[in-house]
Design an enzyme around this catalytic site. Structure first.
Site, mmCIF file in Angstrom:
data_model
loop_
_atom_site.group_PDB
_atom_site.id
_atom_site.type_symbol
_atom_site.label_atom_id
_atom_site.label_comp_id
_atom_site.label_asym_id
_atom_site.label_seq_id
_atom_site.Cartn_x
_atom_site.Cartn_y
_atom_site.Cartn_z
ATOM 1 N N GLU A 217 0.854 -0.994 -0.091
ATOM 2 C CA GLU A 217 0.067 0.075 0.111
ATOM 3 C C GLU A 217 0.900 1.189 -0.134
ATOM 4 O O GLU A 217 0.622 2.202 -0.435
ATOM 5 C CB GLU A 217 -0.908 -0.018 1.239
ATOM 6 C CG GLU A 217 -0.450 0.318 2.520
ATOM 7 C CD GLU A 217 0.809 -0.406 3.027
ATOM 8 O OE1 GLU A 217 0.818 -1.702 2.714
ATOM 9 O OE2 GLU A 217 1.323 -0.051 3.998
ATOM 10 N N ASP A 218 1.978 1.109 0.610
ATOM 11 C CA ASP A 218 2.964 2.109 0.587
ATOM 12 C C ASP A 218 3.486 2.832 -0.784
ATOM 13 O O ASP A 218 3.320 3.801 -1.120
ATOM 14 C CB ASP A 218 4.421 2.060 1.451
ATOM 15 C CG ASP A 218 4.976 0.465 1.489
ATOM 16 O OD1 ASP A 218 4.081 -0.219 0.713
ATOM 17 O OD2 ASP A 218 5.742 0.366 2.092
#
Lengths: 370, 258
Positions: A217-218
Site C-alpha cells: 500500500e505504501d
C-alpha cells in the site's frame, strides 16, 4: 561497469549525506498544521512499550494519536491503556475495529482510525518505529502543496541475533542509498513505516480503502501521488526501527517476501538489481583488473569490496552507530545478496502473517489460499 | 453548442499529462465534454505483458486508483468548468499482425471491465449499463505506428456491437469510414499538447452523460478541425486550417460542418 556503479552508488551516498545534513524549515508554532498520528498495532514485538511511549513525548503544538487494533484481545491493546492513563494531557485514543475491506491487514486495521482522525494531515507510523521528540517538527514543514507524501529512510537500530545485524546492515546501507536513487530514477519508493500526507489528497483517489487491495500500500500511495503530479519526499532524518532479536530465518523470509513484492511491482528494475550489488561489481572489477593488468583476481575482489565497505560504513554512520558486529554482518549480507535474489526470482508467492498470497503484476494480491 | 473529445490519454498509460492537468487543459479551452480513455491492455498476450511491465498501460493494480481519480475529477470538472468528464478506457489488444490488433473505447460505467474479453462480450456488458463502445482508429492512421485493422475487418459482424467508429483520429480523416455508412465520431487520440491540432466532435445536446451518449448513438454530431493560436495567455481556436474545412467538405460531404 564497476566505474558506472561507483558513480551511481557514490551519488546515492552523496544524496543521503546532503539530505541528512540539511536544515529543517522553521515554521512558527501557530502556522504548523494539526496532525493525526495513526499507529496500527498487532501483537507485542520487542521494544513495543518503549516505541509506543515515545509517541507521547513528541514535541509538537497540536496532534492526536490514534492507536488501532483489530481485536480487544490483542496483547498490544493491554499495553496502551496504562499509557493513556499515564499521559492524560496527550490527546490519544485506542480504536478497536475488525473492519475488513481488502486483503491488506494493515490497511484494514487503519480504516477506523483513518475515518476518526480529526485532522487533514495524517501520519501513519508503524508500531516498531521509536520516534524522537522532534519527529513531527522535522517532518511536517516539508509537506508543501506540491508534495503528496513524505516517507523516511528506516534505520535499523538495536539489532540482536544474526538476522538482526543482517537486517540493520541492509537497511542502513543498500536500502537507504537506493531510496534516494529510486527517486532520482522516477521510481516511487515509499516506506509504509512512516508516511505523512494530507487526507484530502488521499481522498482524491478514493482514500485508504482503495489501498486495501494491495500488499504494498505504501508503494501504491507513492505511485498514485505521482499520477497526481505530486512529489514523494524523504524526511530529513531517518526514522528508527527497533529491530530486537531476529533469527536468520526471519531475515531470509522477510527479504524473500519484500523482494517478490518488489519484483511484481517493478520487474525490470528487479532483473538488473544484481548489477548494483557490491559483490557483483567487485567481480566485474576483479575480472577487468586481472585480465588487463594480470592482477590477482581474489585480491582485486577483496580490495574492491573493502573500498565499497568504506563507502557503506560512511553511510551507515550517517544513519546509525556502526559496530564491529555490523561490519561482519555487512560482509555476510553482501555475499548472500545473490542467493536471496535467486530465491526471489524463482517464485511469486509470499507468506505474510501466516497466509499465502500469489502476487500479480503491480503488487496486487490474488486468491488467498493455504 | 460545445466541443467534445472522447479519446484522451493520461499518464496512467502513455499520455504525458495527469488527469487533473487534462481537466484543466480542456476546461480552460471551454470544452463541454471529454472522455479520458487510457490504454488497458489485455494481459494474456506477450505485447500486453510487456506494456504492463513498461508502465504504458493501465493494469489490474492501477485500474482501481484510475477509476477513483476519475470520479473525483469528474466532480471537479463539472464544478470548476461546467465540463462533463466521462470515464473511459481504451481496450488495447495488440498483436504482431495489424489485422489481429484492435483498440476500442469503452465509455461510461467501468466496473468489471476486463481487457481480456472479446469486444462482443465487453460491448454487451457495457451497453447493458448504459455505456458506449467506439472503435478507435479502425483503419490506417497514416502514421508510422501500430495499426489496428481487426475491428474494421469484422465491421459487418460488429454493426450492432459498436456505437460509433472513429472517422477522424488526430488530424487525419478516414475516407473509407466516412463512406461506409457506419455511425461515426471524430476524436484527437490526445497524448500530449501537440495533439490538440486535430478533429473534434461538436455537440448541441445538454452536457449530461446520457444526453451525450444519445447524441452519439443518433449521430447528432458535427465535426470540427481544431487548431489554436495562443494570444495573450488565452486560447482561441482557429477556424480554418490550410483549407481543412473545405477539404473535409469535399471528402466527407455533409458529415463535416463548422
Amino acid at each position: 561497469m564497476a566505474g558506472l556503479n561507483w558513480l551511481i552508488n557514490g551519488w546515492g551516498t552523496w544524496l543521503a549525506f546532503k539530505q541528512f545534513t540539511s536544515k529543517v524549515r522553521l515554521i512558527p508554532d501557530d502556522d504548523l498544521p494539526s496532525v493525526s498520528i495513526l499507529k496500527p498495532l498487532k501483537g507485542v514485538d520487542p521494544g513495543l512499550h518503549e516505541n509506543l511511549e515515545s509517541c507521547f513525548h513528541v514535541n509538537y503544538p497540536r496532534f492526536e494519536i490514534l492507536f488501532s487494533v483489530s481485536s480487544p484481545n490483542d496483547p498490544a491493546a493491554l499495553l496502551i491503556q496504562p499509557l493513556l492513563e499515564k499521559y492524560p494531557n496527550v490527546n490519544a485514543k485506542l480504536i478497536i475495529s475488525n473492519q475488513e475491506v481488502g486483503p491488506n491487514p494493515k490497511v484494514n486495521n487503519l480504516l477506523a482510525s483513518y475515518k476518526l482522525a480529526t485532522h487533514d494531515v495524517v501520519l501513519i507510523s508503524d508500531s516498531n518505529i521509536r520516534v524522537s521528540p522532534d519527529y513531527l517538527r522535522n517532518l511536517v514543514p516539508d509537506l508543501t502543496p506540491d508534495v503528496g507524501v513524505i516517507t523516511a529512510v528506516v534505520a535499523g537500530t538495536h539489532p540482536n541475533g544474526l538476522g538482526g545485524y543482517l537486517e540493520a546492515s541492509y537497511l542502513n546501507t543498500f536500502f537507504a542509498r537506493w531510496m534516494f536513487l529510486a527517486r532520482v530514477f522516477s521510481f516511487e519508493s515509499v516506506v509504509g513505516k512512516s508516511m505523512l500526507f494530507k487526507r484530502s489528497t488521499l481522498e482524491r483517489f478514493g482514500g485508504l480503502k482503495t489501498l486495501s487491495g494491495y500488499i504494498a500500500e505504501d508503494y501504491m500511495t507513492g505511485h498514485a501521488m505521482k499520477k497526481l503530479d505530486l512529489k514523494v519526499e524523504i524526511m530529513r532524518s531517518p526514522v528508527r526501527q527497533y529491530l530486537g532479536h531476529y533469527s536468520f530465518s526471519s531475515f531470509w523470509k522477510r527479504h524473500i517476501r519484500w523482494g517478490r513484492i518488489r519484483k511484481s511491482i517493478a520487474p525490470l528494475a528487479f532483473i538488473i538489481e544484481p548489477l548494483f550489488f557490491s559483490s557483483v561489481t567487485s567481480l566485474f572489477f576483479a575480472l577487468a583488473i586481472s585480465q588487463w593488468f594480470g592482477f590477482h583476481f581474489g585480491l582485486a575482489w577483496t580490495i574492491h569490496m573493502t573500498a565499497w565497505w568504506i563507502m557503506d560504513s560512511f553511510l551507515c554512520s550517517l544513519i546509525d552507530q556502526f559496530s564491529w558486529k555490523l561490519i561482519l554482518a555487512w560482509w555476510v549480507r553482501e555475499v548472500i545478496a545473490i542467493p536471496i535474489w535467486l530465491a526471489i526470482l524463482l517464485g511469486n508467492t509470499v507468506d505474510w502473517r501466516g497466509k499465502d498470497y500469489r502476487l500479480l503484476p503491480g503488487g496486487l494480491l490474488e486468491g488467498i489460499a493455504k | 453548442m460545445y466541443l467534445a473529445d472522447f479519446h484522451i490519454h493520461s499518464n496512467f498509460s502513455d499520455g504525458k499529462l495527469s488527469i487533473p492537468a487534462l481537466v484543466d487543459y480542456f476546461g480552460k479551452r471551454e470544452f463541454g465534454a471529454i472522455a479520458i480513455t487510457d490504454h488497458f491492455c489485455e494481459d494474456t498476450s506477450l505485447i500486453g505483458k510487456a506494456s504492463t511491465y513498461l508502465g504504458v498501460t493501465l493494469n489490474r493494480a492501477t485500474f482501481p486508483i484510475y477509476c477513483e481519480l476519475l470520479k473525483t475529477e469528474k466532480a471537479r470538472a463539472w464544478e470548476q468548468y461546467g465540463m462533463m468528464l466521462i470515464p473511459g478506457v481504451e481496450i488495447t489488444k495488440n498483436s504482431i499482425s495489424n489485422h489481429r490488433s484492435a483498440h476500442f473505447l469503452v465509455l461510461g460505467e467501468l466496473e468489471g471491465i476486463d481487457p481480456n474479453k472479446d469486444i462482443t462480450e465487453t460491448s454487451d456488458q457495457v451497453r447493458a449499463k448504459g455505456g458506449l463502445v467506439i472503435a478507435a482508429h479502425p483503419v490506417s492512421t497514416q502514421k508510422l505506428e501500430k495499426q489496428t485493422y481487426h475491428l474494421w475487418d469484422r465491421r459487418e459482424g460488429l454493426r450492432n456491437k459498436v456505437d460509433a467508429w472513429e472517422v477522424a483520429s488526430g488530424p487525419y480523416l478516414f475516407d473509407e469510414v466516412g463512406r461506409s455508412g457506419l455511425p461515426v465520431i471524430a476524436n484527437s487520440d490526445f497524448h500530449q499538447e501537440r495533439n490538440m491540432t486535430s478533429w473534434k466532435t461538436v455537440l448541441r445536446c445538454e452536457r449530461r452523460q446520457d444526453a451525450i451518449f444519445e447524441a452519439i448513438k443518433k449521430q447528432k454530431l458535427e465535426f470540427f478541425f481544431y487548431r489554436e493560436v495562443k494570444r495573450r495567455e488565452s486560447y482561441h481556436p482557429q477556424r480554418t486550417y490550410y483549407g481543412g474545412v473545405e477539404l473535409a467538405h469535399q471528402r466527407m460531404g455533409n458529415l463535416v460542418s463548422v
